[in-house]
Design a protein around this motif. Structure first.
Motif, mmCIF file in Angstrom:
data_model
loop_
_atom_site.group_PDB
_atom_site.id
_atom_site.type_symbol
_atom_site.label_atom_id
_atom_site.label_comp_id
_atom_site.label_asym_id
_atom_site.label_seq_id
_atom_site.Cartn_x
_atom_site.Cartn_y
_atom_site.Cartn_z
ATOM 1 N N LEU A 82 0.985 -1.142 0.130
ATOM 2 C CA LEU A 82 0.016 0.101 0.140
ATOM 3 C C LEU A 82 0.990 1.218 -0.029
ATOM 4 O O LEU A 82 0.563 2.261 -0.728
ATOM 5 C CB LEU A 82 -0.874 -0.116 1.230
ATOM 6 N N ALA A 83 1.975 1.098 0.678
ATOM 7 C CA ALA A 83 2.986 2.279 0.685
ATOM 8 C C ALA A 83 3.840 2.277 -0.139
ATOM 9 O O ALA A 83 4.292 3.329 -0.733
ATOM 10 C CB ALA A 83 3.722 2.395 2.198
ATOM 11 N N PHE A 84 4.266 1.315 -0.738
ATOM 12 C CA PHE A 84 5.554 1.366 -1.546
ATOM 13 C C PHE A 84 5.580 0.680 -3.026
ATOM 14 O O PHE A 84 6.476 0.597 -3.697
ATOM 15 C CB PHE A 84 6.802 0.408 -0.720
ATOM 16 N N ALA A 85 4.375 0.095 -3.365
ATOM 17 C CA ALA A 85 4.360 -0.648 -4.488
ATOM 18 C C ALA A 85 3.209 -0.099 -5.571
ATOM 19 O O ALA A 85 2.815 -0.918 -6.345
ATOM 20 C CB ALA A 85 4.462 -1.985 -4.459
ATOM 21 N N LEU A 86 2.622 1.097 -5.263
ATOM 22 C CA LEU A 86 1.466 1.127 -6.010
ATOM 23 C C LEU A 86 2.106 2.145 -7.049
ATOM 24 O O LEU A 86 3.223 2.845 -7.086
ATOM 25 C CB LEU A 86 0.416 2.294 -5.278
ATOM 26 N N PRO A 87 1.319 2.195 -8.285
ATOM 27 C CA PRO A 87 1.853 3.233 -9.443
ATOM 28 C C PRO A 87 1.725 4.406 -8.788
ATOM 29 O O PRO A 87 1.021 4.817 -7.911
ATOM 30 C CB PRO A 87 1.001 2.875 -10.448
ATOM 31 N N TYR A 88 2.641 5.364 -9.565
ATOM 32 C CA TYR A 88 2.974 6.629 -8.925
ATOM 33 C C TYR A 88 1.651 7.553 -9.693
ATOM 34 O O TYR A 88 1.628 7.399 -10.834
ATOM 35 C CB TYR A 88 4.350 7.287 -9.446
ATOM 36 N N ALA A 89 0.920 8.188 -8.930
ATOM 37 C CA ALA A 89 -0.108 8.699 -9.405
ATOM 38 C C ALA A 89 -0.114 10.211 -9.881
ATOM 39 O O ALA A 89 -1.141 11.006 -10.088
ATOM 40 C CB ALA A 89 -1.282 8.688 -8.171
ATOM 41 N N PHE A 90 1.206 10.812 -10.261
ATOM 42 C CA PHE A 90 1.468 12.194 -10.459
ATOM 43 C C PHE A 90 2.115 12.055 -11.841
ATOM 44 O O PHE A 90 3.198 11.544 -11.931
ATOM 45 C CB PHE A 90 1.989 12.772 -9.362
ATOM 46 N N GLY A 91 1.552 12.621 -12.912
ATOM 47 C CA GLY A 91 2.324 12.839 -13.985
ATOM 48 C C GLY A 91 3.429 13.571 -14.167
ATOM 49 O O GLY A 91 3.761 14.282 -13.208
ATOM 50 N N GLN A 92 4.173 13.558 -15.292
ATOM 51 C CA GLN A 92 5.372 14.400 -15.588
ATOM 52 C C GLN A 92 5.134 15.647 -16.023
ATOM 53 O O GLN A 92 5.592 15.948 -17.162
ATOM 54 C CB GLN A 92 6.171 13.441 -16.436
ATOM 55 N N THR A 93 4.551 16.563 -15.230
ATOM 56 C CA THR A 93 4.196 17.986 -16.157
ATOM 57 C C THR A 93 4.208 18.887 -14.599
ATOM 58 O O THR A 93 4.380 18.478 -13.482
ATOM 59 C CB THR A 93 2.864 18.112 -16.209
ATOM 60 N N PRO A 94 4.826 19.967 -15.092
ATOM 61 C CA PRO A 94 4.880 20.943 -14.090
ATOM 62 C C PRO A 94 3.649 21.027 -12.936
ATOM 63 O O PRO A 94 3.898 21.353 -11.958
ATOM 64 C CB PRO A 94 5.161 22.415 -14.777
ATOM 65 N N GLU A 95 2.548 21.047 -13.645
ATOM 66 C CA GLU A 95 1.215 21.031 -12.817
ATOM 67 C C GLU A 95 1.281 19.890 -11.688
ATOM 68 O O GLU A 95 0.724 19.933 -10.625
ATOM 69 C CB GLU A 95 0.174 21.059 -13.551
ATOM 70 N N GLU A 96 1.657 18.634 -12.373
ATOM 71 C CA GLU A 96 1.592 17.578 -11.253
ATOM 72 C C GLU A 96 2.746 17.693 -10.239
ATOM 73 O O GLU A 96 2.462 17.135 -9.246
ATOM 74 C CB GLU A 96 1.698 16.293 -11.948
ATOM 75 N N TYR A 97 3.676 18.309 -10.511
ATOM 76 C CA TYR A 97 4.775 18.309 -9.649
ATOM 77 C C TYR A 97 4.485 19.414 -8.609
ATOM 78 O O TYR A 97 4.562 19.011 -7.410
ATOM 79 C CB TYR A 97 6.008 19.276 -10.295
ATOM 80 N N GLU A 98 3.547 20.495 -9.048
ATOM 81 C CA GLU A 98 2.967 21.220 -7.787
ATOM 82 C C GLU A 98 1.944 20.587 -7.049
ATOM 83 O O GLU A 98 2.013 20.645 -5.732
ATOM 84 C CB GLU A 98 2.131 22.543 -8.394
ATOM 85 N N ARG A 99 1.146 19.783 -7.693
ATOM 86 C CA ARG A 99 0.210 18.996 -7.078
ATOM 87 C C ARG A 99 0.823 17.995 -6.032
ATOM 88 O O ARG A 99 0.469 17.637 -5.116
ATOM 89 C CB ARG A 99 -0.629 18.359 -7.989
#
Ligand code: HEC
Length: 244
Positions: A82-99
């Motif tokens: 649950l903590a360490f093997a889920l796909p990363y939910a944030f995309g590779q964009t500046p907006e997602e970096y802020e989020r």
């Protein structure tokens, strides 16, 4: 004697050549050894000795481990996942970096084990660029190969952990992604150590449970580490960084 010989020859010829089909293998001794049956699981072949029975086969097909997962779901492999093997939910964009900076937080406890594990990762993987104290003055920075590495305790001192994780996962500017070198746990561990570097690099004291003791918050002790750190940075780390 002659009759016996003729009988024997006749017998041998009779046994070996009793078929007219040139492709026939003749008499097979233990045919299972040549033709091993390729038995599939959960299938009723309806033949001895592999008979399962359609009812049994259907029951076997219905066990959870033999079913296909529902599309879009992730097989559950224990709490740690649950903590360490889920796909990363944030995309590779500046907006997602802020989020990520706002929404993503570490699943790790800030304790001695995690900070020290992070320090090991940091020394092995990050010092060549970021420097042992995280001032952006590692060997690759000093010899001019990589410019503009910010200091954790200066420019990045308020950088939230979610952004650190995002940068470690996707990379940022001249820093490449570390997702293939570091497991998700290692990324969070090294972030625990960067948080120490953000406040000057002094390892905190730990209690008997490995939890960091609150720094003595008296004004003098708060000022003390700052005073020597600031001028040192001005002459070393900052000088490097001001080139850009
Ligand atoms: C090849 C050199 C290099 C290596 C190795 C490297 N970094 Fe970086 N790092 C950079 C540079 C350059 C930046 C500045 C990126 C930018 O803001 O454009 C940076 C920025 C960062 C930041 C700030 C990111 C942000 O969101 O502003 C963090 C945190 C960081 N690095 C952590 C690490 C850690 C942890 C490691 C080791 C696992 C590491 N870096 C290894 C070059 C490196």
């Amino acid at each position: 004697m002659k009759i016996l010989n003729t009988l024997l020859v006749g017998l041998v010829i009779g046994l070996t050549a009793c078929t007219t089909d040139p492709n026939s293998p003749g008499v097979e001794y233990m045919p299972d050894m040549y033709r091993s049956p390729a038995i599939e699981a959960y299938v009723d072949y309806g033949q001895e000795p592999y008979e399962v029975g359609e009812e049994v086969a259907r029951a076997q097909r219905n066990t959870p481990s033999s079913r296909k997962p529902v599309p879009g779901t992730i097989p559950f492999r224990g709490e740690d996942q649950l903590a360490f093997a889920l796909p990363y939910a944030f995309g590779q964009t500046p907006e997602e970096y802020e989020r990520a900076g706002l929404e993503l937080s570490s699943p790790l406890v800030t304790n001695q084990a995690n900070i020290e594990a992070g320090e090991k990762v940091y020394v092995a993987m990050c010092t060549q660029c970021h420097g042992t104290e995280g001032k952006g003055d590692g060997a690759l920075s000093r010899n001019g190969h990589i410019a503009g590495i910010p200091s954790y305790s200066d420019k990045l001192k308020d950088l939230p952990e979610g952004k650190m994780y995002h940068t470690l996962t996707w990379g940022k500017g001249l820093m490449g992604s570390h997702a293939s070198q570091l497991s998700q746990r290692q990324r969070w561990e090294v972030i625990e150590y960067i948080k120490v570097l953000q406040v000057g690099g002094e390892m905190p004291e730990f209690d008997e449970n490995g939890m960091p003791l609150p720094a003595e918050a008296t004004p003098e002790t708060k000022e003390e580490p700052k005073a020597p750190a600031a001028p040192a940075m001005g002459m070393g780390g900052m000088a490097d960084n001001t080139e850009f």
